[in-house]
Design a protein around this motif. Structure first.
Motif, mmCIF file in Angstrom:
data_model
loop_
_atom_site.group_PDB
_atom_site.id
_atom_site.type_symbol
_atom_site.label_atom_id
_atom_site.label_comp_id
_atom_site.label_asym_id
_atom_site.label_seq_id
_atom_site.Cartn_x
_atom_site.Cartn_y
_atom_site.Cartn_z
ATOM 1 N N ILE A 15 -4.632 3.691 1.566
ATOM 2 C CA ILE A 15 -5.890 3.699 0.816
ATOM 3 C C ILE A 15 -5.735 3.003 -0.535
ATOM 4 O O ILE A 15 -6.733 2.591 -1.140
ATOM 5 N N GLY A 16 -4.508 2.858 -1.005
ATOM 6 C CA GLY A 16 -4.286 2.218 -2.298
ATOM 7 C C GLY A 16 -4.164 0.707 -2.230
ATOM 8 O O GLY A 16 -4.478 -0.002 -3.205
ATOM 9 N N LEU A 17 -3.717 0.183 -1.073
ATOM 10 C CA LEU A 17 -3.516 -1.262 -0.954
ATOM 11 C C LEU A 17 -4.781 -2.044 -0.588
ATOM 12 O O LEU A 17 -4.971 -3.162 -1.092
ATOM 13 N N PRO A 18 -5.673 -1.537 0.276
ATOM 14 C CA PRO A 18 -6.864 -2.322 0.644
ATOM 15 C C PRO A 18 -7.672 -2.868 -0.530
ATOM 16 O O PRO A 18 -8.137 -4.018 -0.461
ATOM 17 N N PHE B 142 -0.403 1.669 -8.997
ATOM 18 C CA PHE B 142 -1.553 2.569 -8.918
ATOM 19 C C PHE B 142 -2.833 1.738 -8.873
ATOM 20 O O PHE B 142 -2.989 0.796 -9.647
ATOM 21 N N THR B 143 -3.725 2.095 -7.974
ATOM 22 C CA THR B 143 -5.060 1.508 -7.943
ATOM 23 C C THR B 143 -5.970 2.526 -8.605
ATOM 24 O O THR B 143 -6.257 3.581 -8.033
ATOM 25 N N LYS C 20 7.887 -1.861 -2.506
ATOM 26 C CA LYS C 20 7.175 -1.148 -3.555
ATOM 27 C C LYS C 20 6.213 -0.153 -2.906
ATOM 28 O O LYS C 20 5.764 -0.342 -1.782
ATOM 29 N N ARG C 21 5.867 0.904 -3.672
ATOM 30 C CA ARG C 21 4.950 1.909 -3.157
ATOM 31 C C ARG C 21 3.725 2.012 -4.058
ATOM 32 O O ARG C 21 3.834 1.905 -5.284
ATOM 33 N N ILE C 22 2.581 2.216 -3.440
ATOM 34 C CA ILE C 22 1.315 2.203 -4.158
ATOM 35 C C ILE C 22 0.479 3.413 -3.773
ATOM 36 O O ILE C 22 0.663 3.978 -2.680
ATOM 37 N N CYS C 23 -0.412 3.834 -4.661
ATOM 38 C CA CYS C 23 -1.309 4.942 -4.342
ATOM 39 C C CYS C 23 -2.681 4.675 -4.940
ATOM 40 O O CYS C 23 -2.851 3.801 -5.793
ATOM 41 N N VAL D 198 1.643 -8.543 -4.665
ATOM 42 C CA VAL D 198 1.692 -7.113 -4.351
ATOM 43 C C VAL D 198 1.693 -6.815 -2.862
ATOM 44 O O VAL D 198 2.464 -5.961 -2.395
ATOM 45 N N VAL D 199 0.833 -7.489 -2.093
ATOM 46 C CA VAL D 199 0.663 -7.135 -0.684
ATOM 47 C C VAL D 199 1.968 -7.225 0.108
ATOM 48 O O VAL D 199 2.345 -6.268 0.807
ATOM 49 N N PRO D 200 2.728 -8.337 0.020
ATOM 50 C CA PRO D 200 3.990 -8.394 0.774
ATOM 51 C C PRO D 200 4.996 -7.333 0.328
ATOM 52 O O PRO D 200 5.703 -6.754 1.163
#
Length: 511
Positions: A213-216, A288-289, A239-242, A230-232
């Motif tokens: 839900i954080g990457l889209p 973080f998004t 890396k981790r995103i939220c 960021v995407v790759p």
């Protein structure tokens, strides 16, 4: 591993003392002489059973994984002229238990699934079967998945397979060597269901929830430079995103968020201040998004972790492995080019992925629910009460019937909506599927509630015990409510579904 020999039952019967204790389980002979001192139930239990066939006792008290774990060290032989009756699982195998898989994998015909989906499910399950011991350990100890494991899942295509079809998959390896251009929403649905099948809700969310839900918002609304960077990194597990939207003051009512973003005098940066709460994966995220309020309205930002971001673990019903966090943003400096979409139009960015998020929650819920039903079938078949198997009791069969009929109904609805997603543009999905997906999510979590209740009754005390036979049942009944709240609560989903339907209500329709 000891040398495997062939014994008669009479030979085994002689080994029945504290210092020389053998047992028989499903035609195999185990020397538990030294293991007896380590047995959680005490050595006396094993000694009393020394020299005997304890197959029924074992499977009445232990999960099969216990035998798999200790067999390499303890198995010394087999019983002559006897063949094992219990099937030992092979990584990636599909279940043969009735309703243990969706109908297509039980031999039914399908208008939706094909051979590539079968290969994909087996490949994903094999990967998860391999890491399951790590998942259980992390779930129990509340530890986050290691960076090494996260990268392993990224390189195997597990992470990418949970994000949906699109150009971001180009050049990536996917399980079963599915070509990115052939990857569809049914493949993604399988990925979410298989993640939930781990039976470790906190750990499952640690490797699927935050970034899905954080990457889209990044690949849908980020600048080309931001997407390229960021995407790759995220899809390969580097890396981790939220997603950081919810606050103590605002949940489903996103318009009430208080986090602020003030543009600097030179216009090149924004300074973010505020707090976020219940942010899945926030405790260990690198990126973080974030939703914040600027002078033009709610705006979405891509934010990199720095010393001005503090994350604290929140204790919830499920494992700390999920990294659920309280986040404090104090004078966090963010480049203006990190705005996702346009300033003041963050609400549109947030809403853009809601359908997909709710749909994937439905996939995870049906996957977890099916595991519970499969375990209930197995337990009812092997557990004896008052001289009969549970499955021989009409009341138990009635509970299983209720569980199966409810799950199969929502599963078929889910497959139909997934088919629509495969054949609609994202814009058309937003218009036509928002209501049906909301109602489906509402029904999936209602079914989960009913199944959890019946499953706990079938398992009895084991259904409320965190370890042993009822481990998956206990975890499910403790955590299924997450699906009823996250991504939009049941009440809001029900109301949204009907409000969306009324948009298409024909004018002048009367009785």
């Amino acid at each position: 591993m000891p040398e495997i020999k062939v014994f008669s039952r009479a030979e085994v019967a002689k080994h029945n003392t504290e210092d020389d204790c053998w047992i028989i389980i499903d035609g195999a002979v185990y020397d538990v002489s030294t293991f007896a001192q380590l047995h959680p139930g005490g050595s006396q239990i094993l000694i009393e059973l020394g020299g005997k066939d304890v197959t029924e006792d074992f499977y009445g008290l232990h999960r099969q994984e216990i035998l798999i774990k200790y067999a390499p060290r303890l198995k010394i032989g087999t019983i002559e002229n006897e063949v094992a009756q219990v099937t030992m699982p092979v990584p990636g195998d599909l279940s043969t238990v009735p309703f243990g898989e969706p109908s297509y994998w039980m031999g039914f015909k399908s208008a939706y699934f094909n051979e590539s989906h079968t290969r994909f499910r087996k490949a994903v399950r094999a990967i998860y079967d391999e890491i399951k011991p790590d998942a259980i350990l992390a779930e129990d100890q509340g530890t986050y998945p290691s960076k090494e494991l996260y990268m392993k899942l990224g390189e195997a295509g597990i992470l990418a397979s949970q994000i949906g079809p699109g150009p971001w998959l180009k050049g990536l390896k996917l399980p079963a060597d599915i070509k990115p251009e052939d990857f569809d929403y049914f493949h993604e649905l399988i990925a979410h269901q298989e993640t939930a099948r781990l039976g470790t809700p906190g750990f499952a969310d640690s490797i699927s929830s935050g970034y899905s839900i954080g990457l889209p918002p990044i690949f849908n609304f980020g600048s080309p430079a931001l997407k390229a960077k960021v995407v790759p990194e995220v899809l390969l597990g580097k890396k981790r995103i939220c997603l950081a939207i919810t606050e103590p003051y605002a949940g489903s009512d996103v318009a009430r968020i208080r986090t602020t973003a003030t543009r600097t005098a030179d216009g090149k940066h924004f300074i973010l201040n505020g707090v976020k709460k219940w942010i899945t994966n926030g405790a260990f995220a690198d990126y973080f998004t974030v939703a914040a309020r600027t002078e033009k309205g709610i705006t979405m930002f891509f934010v990199e972790r720095d010393d001005n971001i503090e994350t604290k673990q929140i204790k919830t019903s499920y494992s700390p492995a999920a990294g659920t966090a309280y986040i404090t943003l104090e004078n966090v400096k963010v480049p203006a080019e990190n705005i996702l979409g346009k300033e003041g139009q963050g609400f549109q960015v947030i809403m853009y992925n809601f359908n997909h998020e709710r749909w994937y929650i439905c996939g995870a819920m049906t996957g977890a629910t099916r595991v519970v039903i499969e375990e209930c079938f197995k337990w009812a078949n092997q557990r004896k009460v008052f001289g009969k198997r549970l499955i021989d009791q009409p009341v138990i069969r009635n509970k299983l019937a209720a569980m199966v009929s409810q799950l199969e109904a929502v599963e078929n609805w889910l497959e139909n909506i997934t088919y629509q997603m495969c054949n609609m543009s994202y814009e058309e999905q937003s218009v036509r599927l928002a209501g049906p997906i909301a109602l489906l999510k509402y029904q999936c979590t209602r079914v989960a509630h009913n199944v959890s209740d019946d499953a706990c009754q079938i398992f009895g005390g084991r259904g409320i015990t965190k370890t042993g036979m009822g481990r998956n049942i206990e975890a499910f009944q403790r955590t299924y409510k997450f699906g009823a709240i996250l991504g939009g609560s049941e009440e809001i989903m029900a109301d949204l579904g009907i409000r969306q339907a009324m948009k298409f209500f024909p004018k002048g329709a009367k009785l």
